[in-house]
Design an enzyme around this catalytic site. Sequence first.
Site, PDB file in Angstrom:
ATOM      1  N   TYR A  78       0.813  -1.222   0.000  1.00  0.00           N
ATOM      2  CA  TYR A  78       0.000   0.000   0.000  1.00  0.00           C
ATOM      3  C   TYR A  78       0.845   1.270   0.000  1.00  0.00           C
ATOM      4  O   TYR A  78       0.357   2.339  -0.362  1.00  0.00           O
ATOM      5  CB  TYR A  78      -0.919   0.047   1.230  1.00  0.00           C
ATOM      6  CG  TYR A  78      -1.950  -1.031   1.329  1.00  0.00           C
ATOM      7  CD1 TYR A  78      -2.300  -1.828   0.239  1.00  0.00           C
ATOM      8  CD2 TYR A  78      -2.605  -1.269   2.539  1.00  0.00           C
ATOM      9  CE1 TYR A  78      -3.248  -2.824   0.354  1.00  0.00           C
ATOM     10  CE2 TYR A  78      -3.563  -2.254   2.662  1.00  0.00           C
ATOM     11  CZ  TYR A  78      -3.873  -3.038   1.572  1.00  0.00           C
ATOM     12  OH  TYR A  78      -4.816  -4.024   1.700  1.00  0.00           O
ATOM     13  N   HIS A 101      -0.679 -11.720   1.393  1.00  0.00           N
ATOM     14  CA  HIS A 101      -1.630 -10.829   0.727  1.00  0.00           C
ATOM     15  C   HIS A 101      -2.445 -11.537  -0.354  1.00  0.00           C
ATOM     16  O   HIS A 101      -3.652 -11.317  -0.478  1.00  0.00           O
ATOM     17  CB  HIS A 101      -0.867  -9.642   0.129  1.00  0.00           C
ATOM     18  CG  HIS A 101      -1.673  -8.393   0.042  1.00  0.00           C
ATOM     19  ND1 HIS A 101      -1.114  -7.143   0.160  1.00  0.00           N
ATOM     20  CD2 HIS A 101      -2.992  -8.177  -0.147  1.00  0.00           C
ATOM     21  CE1 HIS A 101      -2.063  -6.225   0.042  1.00  0.00           C
ATOM     22  NE2 HIS A 101      -3.205  -6.827  -0.148  1.00  0.00           N
TER      23      HIS A 101
END
Length: 344
Positions: free
Chosen positions: A71, A131
Amino acid sequence: MSSSVASTENIVENMLHPKTTEIYFSLNNGVRIPALGLGTANPHEKLAETKQAVKAAIKAGYRHIDTAWAYETEPFVGEAIKELLEDGSIKREDLFITTKVWPVLWDEVDRSLNESLKALGLEYVDLLLQHWPLCFEKIKDPKGISGLVKTPVDDSGKTMYAADGDYLETYKQLEKIYLDPNDHRVRAIGVSNFSIEYLERLIKECRVKPTVNQVETHPHLPQMELRKFCFMHDILLTAYSPLGSHGAPNLKIPLVKKLAEKYNVTGNDLLISYHIRQGTIVIPRSLNPVRISSSIEFASLTKDELQELNDFGEKYPVRFIDEPFAAILPEFTGNGPNLDNLKY
């Protein structure tokens, strides 16, 4: 209705008009996790705004912050936490911080974790997730995160997957860190975007069961079969994109509007309560401090109302997060959301 809903009823019945920030669940290793967290997968041009969003959330009572190596918001999350720790607003042990290992570092979990800890300015994270069950090829890029292309593609635009990659290698490296009695960098491990098929293989071949499976789920994508499987195996679901990604389309669902009016709460509150009422952790994303602080009212939805919302999603499924790199995974297309099923 599944017993996961019933277990949540036991929590809320013992609380008088609880705020969603006051509700906690227990992971399968005994660690307590706040049911509501702040997601920080923010637009690249607004990364710096993450800091104020995190500060606003913590001051409003949030104790769970969800971030990730990919991110690029970890430094801003870290700055917010540092300032609040220094002024005495919060103690580290009262926070629950989640981060994730991106597929480009599928075989370098230790590196990913250390880079995340450095960016966050922390000695440990409470939850470390894989993830995606994917492995990307490593392509160097001086301007990329940690000198790498985050999601490499070839000249034709196709995702470049590691030829020797096995997604379970990533989880086994998480497992090794977690099981090392001398390593205190993580309190729990889990996965994200895993289908039942992928979870079955993991459970069969690995030693530590994931505590969490973080997936997209909401009234347009109730994920009932996955929800049942995870409940049977004592794995909590975490819901990302609960509002439906950009533009918050799930707020426009007529049934959501109707129920929000009935319970005298905002649409945000209603969608958050929909998850918590079913025993699901939820991590809405927002950069608006007012919206963050005002989205903590709990609506005690009935079993019939939950069923009605889930039936709606079964009839009109929409997966908003469906990136091209995910096309090889079960239940993903890589073609983006099926907007024909949006029903307003």
